[in-house]
Write a protein that holds these residues in place. Structure first.
Motif, mmCIF file in Angstrom:
data_model
loop_
_atom_site.group_PDB
_atom_site.id
_atom_site.type_symbol
_atom_site.label_atom_id
_atom_site.label_comp_id
_atom_site.label_asym_id
_atom_site.label_seq_id
_atom_site.Cartn_x
_atom_site.Cartn_y
_atom_site.Cartn_z
ATOM 1 N N GLU A 19 0.836 -1.201 0.000
ATOM 2 C CA GLU A 19 0.000 0.000 0.000
ATOM 3 C C GLU A 19 0.874 1.256 0.000
ATOM 4 O OE1 GLU A 19 -2.477 -0.556 3.394
ATOM 5 O OE2 GLU A 19 -3.865 -1.883 2.321
ATOM 6 N N ARG A 20 1.973 1.224 0.752
ATOM 7 C CA ARG A 20 2.878 2.376 0.779
ATOM 8 C C ARG A 20 3.507 2.571 -0.595
ATOM 9 N NH1 ARG A 20 7.364 2.115 5.157
ATOM 10 N NH2 ARG A 20 7.610 0.166 4.038
ATOM 11 N N ALA A 21 3.922 1.500 -1.241
ATOM 12 C CA ALA A 21 4.505 1.604 -2.582
ATOM 13 C C ALA A 21 3.476 2.135 -3.577
ATOM 14 C CB ALA A 21 5.032 0.246 -3.030
ATOM 15 N N THR A 22 2.235 1.721 -3.427
ATOM 16 C CA THR A 22 1.179 2.205 -4.313
ATOM 17 C C THR A 22 0.960 3.697 -4.118
ATOM 18 O OG1 THR A 22 0.102 0.047 -4.285
ATOM 19 C CG2 THR A 22 -1.248 1.920 -4.943
ATOM 20 N N ARG A 23 0.947 4.157 -2.861
ATOM 21 C CA ARG A 23 0.783 5.588 -2.600
ATOM 22 C C ARG A 23 1.929 6.386 -3.208
ATOM 23 N NH1 ARG A 23 -0.828 3.790 2.499
ATOM 24 N NH2 ARG A 23 1.235 4.243 3.336
ATOM 25 N N TRP A 24 3.165 5.900 -3.047
ATOM 26 C CA TRP A 24 4.318 6.580 -3.640
ATOM 27 C C TRP A 24 4.201 6.607 -5.162
ATOM 28 C CZ3 TRP A 24 8.063 9.597 -1.853
ATOM 29 C CH2 TRP A 24 8.305 9.594 -0.481
ATOM 30 N N GLY A 25 3.750 5.519 -5.733
ATOM 31 C CA GLY A 25 3.591 5.454 -7.188
ATOM 32 C C GLY A 25 2.587 6.472 -7.695
ATOM 33 N N ALA A 28 3.988 9.945 -7.460
ATOM 34 C CA ALA A 28 4.931 10.205 -8.549
ATOM 35 C C ALA A 28 4.193 10.494 -9.850
ATOM 36 C CB ALA A 28 5.872 9.018 -8.725
ATOM 37 N N ILE A 29 3.159 9.728 -10.122
ATOM 38 C CA ILE A 29 2.366 9.947 -11.336
ATOM 39 C C ILE A 29 1.720 11.334 -11.295
ATOM 40 C CG2 ILE A 29 0.270 9.227 -12.554
ATOM 41 C CD1 ILE A 29 1.054 6.315 -11.749
#
Length: 63
Positions: A19-25, A28-29
């Motif tokens: 979930e943290r990686a998804t939020r960062w992604g 970034a987008i």
């Protein structure tokens, strides 16, 4: 009992990291999209200024 190799704590940690990686992604987008939008607006403004300057030069040369 279904034993897929994950215990509860490990599974929760994996989900939390995903979930943290998804939020960062997504952040970034969103950031890149904002920068591209700003660049497009700046480009259009520059082209309009250049067109106005050329029009001024043409009018001043013919007068």
């Amino acid at each position: 009992m279904d034993d897929d190799g994950w215990d509860g704590a490990e599974g929760r940690e994996v989900l939390r990291r995903a979930e943290r990686a998804t939020r960062w992604g997504w952040a970034a987008i969103a950031g890149v999209t904002g920068l591209l939008g700003f660049a497009l607006v700046a480009l259009v403004a520059g082209l309009l200024l250049a067109a106005a300057a050329m029009g001024y030069v043409v009018i001043s040369m013919t007068s």
